[in-house]
Design a protein around this motif. Structure first.
Motif, short mmCIF file in Angstrom:
data_model
loop_
_atom_site.label_atom_id
_atom_site.label_comp_id
_atom_site.label_asym_id
_atom_site.label_seq_id
_atom_site.Cartn_x
_atom_site.Cartn_y
_atom_site.Cartn_z
N ILE A 1 -0.67 2.33 7.29
CA ILE A 1 -0.99 0.90 7.18
C ILE A 1 0.30 0.07 7.09
O ILE A 1 0.39 -1.02 7.66
N LEU A 2 1.30 0.61 6.39
CA LEU A 2 2.59 -0.11 6.30
C LEU A 2 3.13 -0.38 7.70
O LEU A 2 3.68 -1.45 7.98
N LYS A 3 2.97 0.61 8.57
CA LYS A 3 3.45 0.46 9.95
C LYS A 3 2.63 -0.62 10.68
O LYS A 3 3.19 -1.49 11.35
N THR B 1 0.87 -1.19 0.00
CA THR B 1 0.00 0.00 0.00
C THR B 1 0.90 1.23 0.00
O THR B 1 2.06 1.14 0.41
N THR B 2 0.35 2.35 -0.44
CA THR B 2 1.14 3.59 -0.43
C THR B 2 0.94 4.36 0.88
O THR B 2 1.51 5.42 1.07
N HIS B 3 0.13 3.82 1.79
CA HIS B 3 -0.18 4.54 3.03
C HIS B 3 0.75 4.10 4.17
O HIS B 3 0.69 2.94 4.62
N VAL C 1 0.62 -5.42 -4.42
CA VAL C 1 -0.39 -4.65 -3.70
C VAL C 1 -1.33 -5.63 -2.99
O VAL C 1 -1.73 -6.63 -3.58
N ILE C 2 -1.64 -5.34 -1.75
CA ILE C 2 -2.62 -6.17 -1.03
C ILE C 2 -3.92 -5.39 -0.88
O ILE C 2 -3.91 -4.23 -0.46
N LEU C 3 -5.02 -6.02 -1.22
CA LEU C 3 -6.33 -5.40 -1.04
C LEU C 3 -7.00 -6.00 0.20
O LEU C 3 -6.95 -7.21 0.40
N GLY C 4 -7.58 -5.13 1.01
CA GLY C 4 -8.29 -5.60 2.21
C GLY C 4 -7.41 -5.61 3.45
O GLY C 4 -7.67 -6.37 4.39
N LEU C 5 -6.39 -4.75 3.47
CA LEU C 5 -5.49 -4.70 4.64
C LEU C 5 -6.24 -4.21 5.88
O LEU C 5 -7.25 -3.50 5.77
N PRO C 6 -5.74 -4.54 7.07
CA PRO C 6 -6.44 -4.11 8.29
C PRO C 6 -6.62 -2.59 8.31
O PRO C 6 -5.68 -1.86 8.00
N SER C 7 -7.78 -2.15 8.63
CA SER C 7 -8.18 -0.75 8.76
C SER C 7 -8.16 0.03 7.43
O SER C 7 -8.36 1.24 7.42
N GLN C 8 -7.91 -0.64 6.34
CA GLN C 8 -7.84 0.04 5.04
C GLN C 8 -9.24 0.42 4.54
O GLN C 8 -10.12 -0.44 4.45
N GLU C 9 -9.40 1.70 4.23
CA GLU C 9 -10.71 2.13 3.74
C GLU C 9 -10.74 2.07 2.22
O GLU C 9 -9.69 2.12 1.57
N HIS C 10 -11.96 2.00 1.69
CA HIS C 10 -12.11 1.91 0.24
C HIS C 10 -11.42 3.08 -0.48
O HIS C 10 -10.73 2.91 -1.47
N LYS C 11 -11.58 4.28 0.10
CA LYS C 11 -10.97 5.46 -0.56
C LYS C 11 -9.44 5.36 -0.53
O LYS C 11 -8.76 5.89 -1.41
N GLU C 12 -8.89 4.66 0.45
CA GLU C 12 -7.42 4.49 0.49
C GLU C 12 -6.95 3.52 -0.60
O GLU C 12 -5.88 3.68 -1.16
N ILE C 13 -7.77 2.54 -0.89
CA ILE C 13 -7.43 1.60 -1.97
C ILE C 13 -7.44 2.37 -3.31
O ILE C 13 -6.54 2.21 -4.14
#
Ligand code: SF4
Length: 310
Positions: free
Chosen positions: A155-157, A150-152, A186-198
């Motif tokens: 979430i990487l942390k 992910t680019t966030h 890229v992983i889709l559905g990461l913990p706490s990941q919101e749709h807009k972040e994807i």
């Protein structure tokens, strides 16, 4: 480019390059990972269990033996005659130059190997290593696949990647200077990941000069930190229908020229704790194609529509 499918599949790309079916053989070349060996962390990414990622992970077989065995299998079983050596397990640039060269050179003994794919972390690369890898491009199709997920940074942390998006951007810029193809995981559905972040991930990657994306569904492998979180009900996985919609949303926002190195994760049944629908790959691809049909959409269509209206 898109022809029969609403996305640019890896098989289509390989057929365009080589005029025939090419199979990618995953190997464990005996590397480690700084996120496991204590250099950055000894816990690893929270979802990591290499045995669930790669066929030979943890194998004591030599690289040449793994290649020989797999090539014989796919020749016999599927009549395939061209192969890509995929250095997949752990971090495949995490060693000194001499070791890297010796291990990559193992492919030279096999004339049917036409490609060298190297999977690694963005913080395990430098000019010297890239210069070595670039030399193989004279004789092979060469790609480096970077685990980004992910680019966030938040979430990487959370997933304990122990690198940032900026680390990835540095590796990306350096790699393109050597004209090496880049695939991004890229992983889709990461913990706490919101749709807009994807969607933001898709938009960020769409701007880069990368050549492909490999998608993963967040899934639970046994004996991982993620499995403990899952058992404690602390994370939720995407449902199948959600995944189908989200991957279509993502693909609509990336250029048609990006090769989709993989659309759906798979894992050996012995190591997979959830979701149980994930390994039904053919049916899932069919559902994704149906969703695109329903939308009248395809990979990159959103980019075109946006540029027409802007
Ligand atoms: S970078 Fe790869 S090998 Fe290392 S801990 Fe993460 S998933 Fe595992």
């Amino acid at each position: 480019m898109l022809k029969e499918k609403p996305f640019y599949s890896f098989n289509t790309y390989l057929k365009e390059k080589f005029g025939e079916r090419v199979h990618r053989i995953s190997i464990d070349a005996g590397f480690n990972c700084p996120n496991i060996d204590g250099t950055l962390s000894s816990q690893g990414c929270i979802y990591c269990n290499n045995k669930g990622f790669a066929k030979y992970a943890g194998s004591s077989k030599a690289i040449k033996e793994q290649l020989k065995e797999s090539m014989a299998f796919y020749r016999r079983r599927m009549g395939i005659n061209k192969f890509i050596a995929y250095f997949q397990a752990f971090s495949n640039t995490y060693a000194d130059i001499q070791t890297l060269k010796e291990r990559y050179d193992s492919i030279k003994e096999f004339p049917d190997i036409v490609g060298l794919f190297i999977s690694t972390r963005p913080d395990c690369i430098d000019k010297e290593k890239l210069s070595l890898i670039a030399q193989y491009a004279k004789d092979y199709l060469v790609w480096i696949e970077y685990g980004l997920q992910t680019t966030h940074n938040r979430i990487l942390k959370q997933i304990n990647r122990s690198h940032t998006y900026e680390d990835f951007l540095m590796a990306y810029e350096l790699t393109r200077k050597f004209n090496i193809n880049i695939g991004v995981h890229v992983i889709l559905g990461l913990p706490s990941q919101e749709h807009k972040e994807i969607l933001k991930d898709a938009q960020q990657l769409a701007r880069l000069d990368i050549q492909g994306i490999k998608f993963h569904i967040l899934h639970i492998l046994k004996n991982t930190f993620l499995e403990a979180l899952y058992k404690d009900d602390k994370i939720q996985l995407l449902a199948k229908d959600e995944y189908v919609k989200i991957i279509c949303d993502f693909l609509e926002r990336i250029p048609e020229s990006f090769v989709i190195l993989r659309l759906i994760s798979s894992a050996p049944q012995d190591y997979l704790a959830a979701p149980n629908w994930m390994n039904k790959k053919t049916a899932l691809i069919e559902e994704i194609e149906q969703e695109f049909k329903k939308r009248g959409a395809h990979q990159g269509c959103f980019i075109k529509k946006s540029s027409l209206t802007s």
